[in-house]
Design a protein around this motif. Structure first.
Motif, PDB file in Angstrom:
ATOM      1  N   SER A  48       0.810  -1.222   0.000  1.00 42.74           N
ATOM      2  CA  SER A  48       0.000   0.000   0.000  1.00 42.74           C
ATOM      3  C   SER A  48       0.840   1.267   0.000  1.00 42.74           C
ATOM      4  N   ASP A  49       2.067   1.195   0.543  1.00 45.25           N
ATOM      5  CA  ASP A  49       2.930   2.382   0.539  1.00 45.25           C
ATOM      6  C   ASP A  49       4.399   1.985   0.392  1.00 45.25           C
ATOM      7  N   ARG A  50       5.253   2.988   0.211  1.00 44.81           N
ATOM      8  CA  ARG A  50       6.690   2.773  -0.031  1.00 44.81           C
ATOM      9  C   ARG A  50       7.348   2.060   1.149  1.00 44.81           C
ATOM     10  N   HIS A  51       7.090   2.516   2.341  1.00 46.60           N
ATOM     11  CA  HIS A  51       7.720   1.937   3.529  1.00 46.60           C
ATOM     12  C   HIS A  51       7.373   0.446   3.659  1.00 46.60           C
ATOM     13  N   ALA A  52       6.111   0.111   3.492  1.00 47.88           N
ATOM     14  CA  ALA A  52       5.665  -1.285   3.603  1.00 47.88           C
ATOM     15  C   ALA A  52       6.292  -2.138   2.499  1.00 47.88           C
ATOM     16  N   ALA A  53       6.363  -1.590   1.276  1.00 45.10           N
ATOM     17  CA  ALA A  53       6.944  -2.339   0.150  1.00 45.10           C
ATOM     18  C   ALA A  53       8.413  -2.644   0.412  1.00 45.10           C
ATOM     19  N   LEU A  54       9.165  -1.649   0.894  1.00 41.94           N
ATOM     20  CA  LEU A  54      10.590  -1.862   1.160  1.00 41.94           C
ATOM     21  C   LEU A  54      10.798  -2.846   2.314  1.00 41.94           C
ATOM     22  N   ALA A  55       9.971  -2.762   3.339  1.00 43.86           N
ATOM     23  CA  ALA A  55      10.092  -3.693   4.471  1.00 43.86           C
ATOM     24  C   ALA A  55       9.806  -5.129   4.026  1.00 43.86           C
ATOM     25  N   GLN A  56       8.748  -5.302   3.220  1.00 48.36           N
ATOM     26  CA  GLN A  56       8.419  -6.638   2.724  1.00 48.36           C
ATOM     27  C   GLN A  56       9.524  -7.171   1.812  1.00 48.36           C
ATOM     28  N   LEU A  57      10.050  -6.298   0.947  1.00 51.34           N
ATOM     29  CA  LEU A  57      11.107  -6.736   0.030  1.00 51.34           C
ATOM     30  C   LEU A  57      12.375  -7.103   0.794  1.00 51.34           C
ATOM     31  N   GLN A  58      12.700  -6.323   1.809  1.00 53.81           N
ATOM     32  CA  GLN A  58      13.881  -6.650   2.619  1.00 53.81           C
ATOM     33  C   GLN A  58      13.724  -8.016   3.266  1.00 53.81           C
ATOM     34  N   GLN A  59      12.546  -8.302   3.807  1.00 53.67           N
ATOM     35  CA  GLN A  59      12.290  -9.601   4.443  1.00 53.67           C
ATOM     36  C   GLN A  59      12.406 -10.732   3.414  1.00 53.67           C
ATOM     37  N   ARG A  60      11.814 -10.561   2.232  1.00 51.08           N
ATOM     38  CA  ARG A  60      11.881 -11.591   1.194  1.00 51.08           C
ATOM     39  C   ARG A  60      13.312 -11.804   0.726  1.00 51.08           C
ATOM     40  N   LEU A  61      14.071 -10.717   0.597  1.00 49.33           N
ATOM     41  CA  LEU A  61      15.464 -10.826   0.155  1.00 49.33           C
ATOM     42  C   LEU A  61      16.303 -11.547   1.201  1.00 49.33           C
ATOM     43  N   GLU A  62      16.123 -11.214   2.462  1.00 52.60           N
ATOM     44  CA  GLU A  62      16.872 -11.894   3.527  1.00 52.60           C
ATOM     45  C   GLU A  62      16.516 -13.377   3.581  1.00 52.60           C
ATOM     46  N   THR A  63      15.250 -13.717   3.393  1.00 47.77           N
ATOM     47  CA  THR A  63      14.833 -15.123   3.353  1.00 47.77           C
ATOM     48  C   THR A  63      15.443 -15.821   2.143  1.00 47.77           C
ATOM     49  N   HIS A  64      15.413 -15.141   1.001  1.00 42.69           N
ATOM     50  CA  HIS A  64      15.951 -15.704  -0.242  1.00 42.69           C
ATOM     51  C   HIS A  64      17.457 -15.988  -0.117  1.00 42.69           C
ATOM     52  N   LEU A  65      18.170 -15.103   0.577  1.00 43.86           N
ATOM     53  CA  LEU A  65      19.625 -15.232   0.673  1.00 43.86           C
ATOM     54  C   LEU A  65      20.093 -16.004   1.916  1.00 43.86           C
ATOM     55  N   ALA A  66      19.158 -16.463   2.728  1.00 43.99           N
ATOM     56  CA  ALA A  66      19.541 -17.205   3.942  1.00 43.99           C
ATOM     57  C   ALA A  66      20.382 -18.417   3.557  1.00 43.99           C
ATOM     58  N   GLY A  67      21.530 -18.546   4.174  1.00 46.82           N
ATOM     59  CA  GLY A  67      22.433 -19.667   3.906  1.00 46.82           C
ATOM     60  C   GLY A  67      23.236 -19.511   2.623  1.00 46.82           C
TER      61      GLY A  67
END
Length: 124
Positions: A48-67
């Motif tokens: 819905s907004d920039r802050h939420a999009a960046l927070a969600q993307l950061q979480q997905r990226l950290e999950t994607h790069l785990a290990g």
């Protein structure tokens, strides 16, 4: 396009496991925000907004790069210099025992053509 770079700023954490990630952020006509990591089409979020999009993307990226490990590899680029295709053929007949005979036959044929052309010219 490289989406990752080392965190070198003095303000950044001294943690060596942190990198900066380039993110494309777009606001759609309906007001929602889309955030994408270039080169990783699967890492795209809409919120819905920039802050939420960046927070969600950061979480997905950290999950994607785990290990995972991010490394830089040196890659040799091809030369932009145009290569002469004839150079690959240069010297291929240097050890051919019939090469001199072929050159002599070509020379004789050229002399014959020159003579016949000269004779035709004189007859006119």
């Amino acid at each position: 396009m490289n989406s990752f770079s080392s965190a070198t700023s003095q303000n950044r954490s001294q943690n060596n496991n942190e990198v900066l990630v380039n993110v494309i952020v777009k606001q759609r006509a309906d007001g929602r925000t889309v955030a994408i990591v270039p080169g990783f089409p699967e890492l795209q979020v809409e919120a819905s907004d920039r802050h939420a999009a960046l927070a969600q993307l950061q979480q997905r990226l950290e999950t994607h790069l785990a290990g995972a490990e991010i490394v830089s590899l040196p890659v040799k680029l091809p030369s932009n210099e145009q290569k002469n295709p004839w150079l690959a053929m240069a010297g291929i007949f240097k050890d051919d025992p019939q090469f001199e005979q072929m050159l002599k036959a070509i020379e004789n044929y050229r002399h014959e053509l020159d003579k016949s052309t000269e004779d035709d010219f004189l007859q006119e």
